[in-house]
Design a protein around this motif. Structure first.
Motif, mmCIF file in Angstrom:
data_model
loop_
_atom_site.group_PDB
_atom_site.id
_atom_site.type_symbol
_atom_site.label_atom_id
_atom_site.label_comp_id
_atom_site.label_asym_id
_atom_site.label_seq_id
_atom_site.Cartn_x
_atom_site.Cartn_y
_atom_site.Cartn_z
ATOM 1 N N ILE A 187 0.823 -1.225 0.000
ATOM 2 C CA ILE A 187 0.000 0.000 0.000
ATOM 3 C C ILE A 187 0.853 1.271 0.000
ATOM 4 O O ILE A 187 0.337 2.366 0.196
ATOM 5 C CB ILE A 187 -0.980 0.026 1.198
ATOM 6 N N ALA B 122 3.138 2.364 2.082
ATOM 7 C CA ALA B 122 3.391 3.036 3.365
ATOM 8 C C ALA B 122 4.874 3.334 3.490
ATOM 9 O O ALA B 122 5.718 2.528 3.091
ATOM 10 C CB ALA B 122 2.934 2.157 4.529
ATOM 11 N N VAL C 116 -1.151 4.736 -0.214
ATOM 12 C CA VAL C 116 -1.682 5.637 0.815
ATOM 13 C C VAL C 116 -1.220 7.080 0.613
ATOM 14 O O VAL C 116 -1.957 8.014 0.947
ATOM 15 C CB VAL C 116 -1.303 5.161 2.237
ATOM 16 N N LEU D 144 -6.112 3.577 6.819
ATOM 17 C CA LEU D 144 -6.696 2.718 5.790
ATOM 18 C C LEU D 144 -6.880 1.314 6.353
ATOM 19 O O LEU D 144 -5.979 0.776 6.995
ATOM 20 C CB LEU D 144 -5.784 2.710 4.560
ATOM 21 N N TYR E 168 -3.642 0.769 8.454
ATOM 22 C CA TYR E 168 -2.529 1.665 8.187
ATOM 23 C C TYR E 168 -2.777 2.924 9.006
ATOM 24 O O TYR E 168 -3.859 3.510 8.944
ATOM 25 C CB TYR E 168 -2.450 2.005 6.689
ATOM 26 N N ARG F 76 -0.966 6.488 9.581
ATOM 27 C CA ARG F 76 0.114 7.387 9.181
ATOM 28 C C ARG F 76 0.859 7.901 10.408
ATOM 29 O O ARG F 76 0.241 8.244 11.417
ATOM 30 C CB ARG F 76 -0.449 8.566 8.375
#
Lengths: 389, 148
Positions: A58, A60, A190, A198, A215, A217
């Motif tokens: 994703i 990250a 993301v 997420l 997820y 951040r």
């Protein structure tokens, strides 16, 4: 009889390589990763590797931004309730959409009911799309969180998350997306999407059930919803589901391989199915968009004058597994909230059929469905007092 | 989920169709809740000579409709009136609990047809509305909008 599985939005078969990857963590490396001996450390290393795989899938920036959960539902609950509780002193207003999964809708409703939050449920258009201008209008000084799904689980609509993210970004509002249906189907990044949180679930992309991830951040604060030990950087207590986490990691690796090729193949089958149904059956309504704003594996129709469960029972007798948003199959007396939100009256919403494709579906599967479905619809319509031939 | 009897009546429904010159018609349910059962009766000397049904609904709605036609065909009206939704469900070897209220309406349609035929009052119990938030007004508005 040849079994045809067309309910991949509900769940998917576990990939054989995923099962193989998981097995040693039941038999040999069953240690608790919080322990010091070497078998336990092997488990801890596997968790770290899986975290990297999910982060990579994703986009990250750091593996530490991945928190393992028991699935998509827990990830949604943790994101929404976690942010709400962490930011309650800044405001108590949340914005979501009318077509979210129940894990999101009911989390929001819990916050309204028990914790005094206010929630705005944005309407969607006939294709199921959230209008960014509507989001902009709904934002208030006390809005702390926006949660809009990346792709709808029923009608396959892909929401304009990137555009929505631009609106929230400069306003100090957290942005969460439920990406459970999108992961493995379309590229998800993301940072490109601009989301702070997420949710994802392994069993929707050929991983095992009972494992998912949130997820988070870096710098985004949440209040943990599961209290206990110091696992998952104190964001989610409880001994790690090691085989599940390993399975999720492996599924994430596999999902990223040849994604554009898989998308193209699935889209081709999807469009063949849509065309076949529209050509052979009259008075049908395709729900969701027709362009690239539709998930590559989603086909969703309403058949007028009939009820969805009857279609499913008939398909099942021919070995075809599918799903419907009719009341009978939703576990309530109301048909799907998504179909009502895109403007269908109840009796049309009751006659819905969702066919969702997966990696194992072949051209022949699609041809078989196109061949048998007209007869089934015709037979049920013949019985319907609403149908006049 | 469903008994063998239900699946049998669902797969091979008895007496599907419409009787053009029916002596009595009974329709219950509404499209909002997902079930409509319409029975057509041919009556001679207080006896049901023929009966046919048309049903919009789930497996249980179709099976109960089929079963009720089988149970009352050839019966005297007074005897037919003894049949309840419960009788129909039992004849089908039971229905899943959620279906008992929402899709088990076939005997109601029968009673409505016979009472209307006899010019008696039929009070329809709205099974759906006992359990859901809809009221008749909302349903009517929706149907009117749909027909536009």
């Amino acid at each position: 009889m040849n079994k045809i599985y067309l309910d991949h939005a509900a769940t998917t078969p576990v990939h054989p390589e995923v099962i193989q990857a998981m097995l040693p963590y039941y038999t040999d490396f069953y240690g608790n990763p919080s322990s010091v001996y070497s078998a336990a450390q092997k488990a801890a290393a596997a968790v770290a590797e899986a975290r990297e795989s999910v982060a990579r899938l994703i986009g990250a920036a750091q593996p530490q931004e991945i928190i393992f959960t028991s699935g998509g539902t827990e990830a949604d609950n943790l994101a929404i309730k976690g942010v709400a509780m962490a930011r309650a002193n800044q405001g108590k207003h949340i914005i979501t959409s009318a077509i979210e999964h129940h894990a999101v809708l009911h989390s929001c409703q819990d916050l309204e009911k028990y914790f005094g939050f206010e929630v705005t449920y944005l309407d969607v258009d006939q294709k199921g799309l959230v209008n960014p201008a509507e989001l902009e209008k709904a934002i208030r000084a006390d809005t702390i969180l926006v949660t809009i799904m990346l792709a709808n689980n029923e009608i396959g609509t892909i929401e304009p998350i990137k555009e929505l993210g631009k609106i929230t970004r400069n306003k100090n509002i957290c942005f969460h997306t439920d990406a459970v249906q999108a992961i493995g189907q379309i590229p998800v990044d993301v940072n490109d999407l601009g989301v702070d949180l997420l949710s994802l679930s392994a069993h929707k992309f050929n991983g095992p059930k009972g494992i998912g991830a949130l997820y988070l951040r870096r710098g985004t604060r949440i209040v943990p919803q599961m209290s206990g030990g110091a696992q998952e950087r104190r964001q989610r207590a409880g001994t790690e589901n090691i085989p599940g986490i390993v399975g999720l990691g492996k599924a994430a690796q596999l999902a990223g391989l040849n994604l554009s090729k898989k998308m193209e193949q699935t889209r081709r089958l999807r469009d063949k199915l849509i065309r076949g149904i529209e050509t052979k059956i009259d008075r049908v309504i395709l729900n969701g968009p027709r362009d690239d704003r539709r998930l590559p594996n989603n086909v969703h129709f309403c058949f007028r004058y009939i009820e969805g469960e009857s279609i499913l029972l008939n398909l099942d007798m021919l070995g075809i597994a599918a799903s419907s948003g009719s009341a009978c199959t939703s576990g309530s007396l109301d048909p799907s909230h998504v179909l009502l939100a895109i403007g269908h009256p109840h009796e049309i919403a009751h006659g819905s059929l969702r066919l969702t494709l997966g990696l194992n579906n072949s051209e022949e599967d699609i041809e078989q469905v196109i061949q048998v479905l007209p007869g089934i619809i015709g037979k049920i319509r013949e019985m319907s007092p609403l149908y006049d031939g | 989920m469903y008994s063998e009897e239900v699946m049998d009546h669902f797969n091979n429904p008895r007496n599907v169709g419409k009787i053009e010159d029916a002596d009595a018609i009974g329709e219950v349910g509404n499209p909002v809740c997902g079930d409509i059962i319409k029975l057509y009766l041919k009556i001679k000397d207080e006896q049901i000579e023929d009966i046919k049904f048309k049903t919009f609904g789930c497996g249980a709605a179709i099976a109960t409709s089929s079963m009720v036609t089988e149970l009352v065909k050839g019966k005297k009206l007074d005897e037919a009136l003894k049949i309840s939704n419960q009788t129909v469900a039992e004849a089908l070897n039971g229905l899943p609990a959620p279906k008992m209220h929402c899709s088990n309406l076939a005997a109601d349609a029968l009673h409505k047809a016979i009472k209307t035929y006899r010019n008696e009052e039929f009070v329809e119990i709205d099974h759906h509305c006992e359990h859901s938030n809809f009221c008749h007004k909302e349903i009517k508005i929706e149907l009117e909008e749909e027909s536009k």
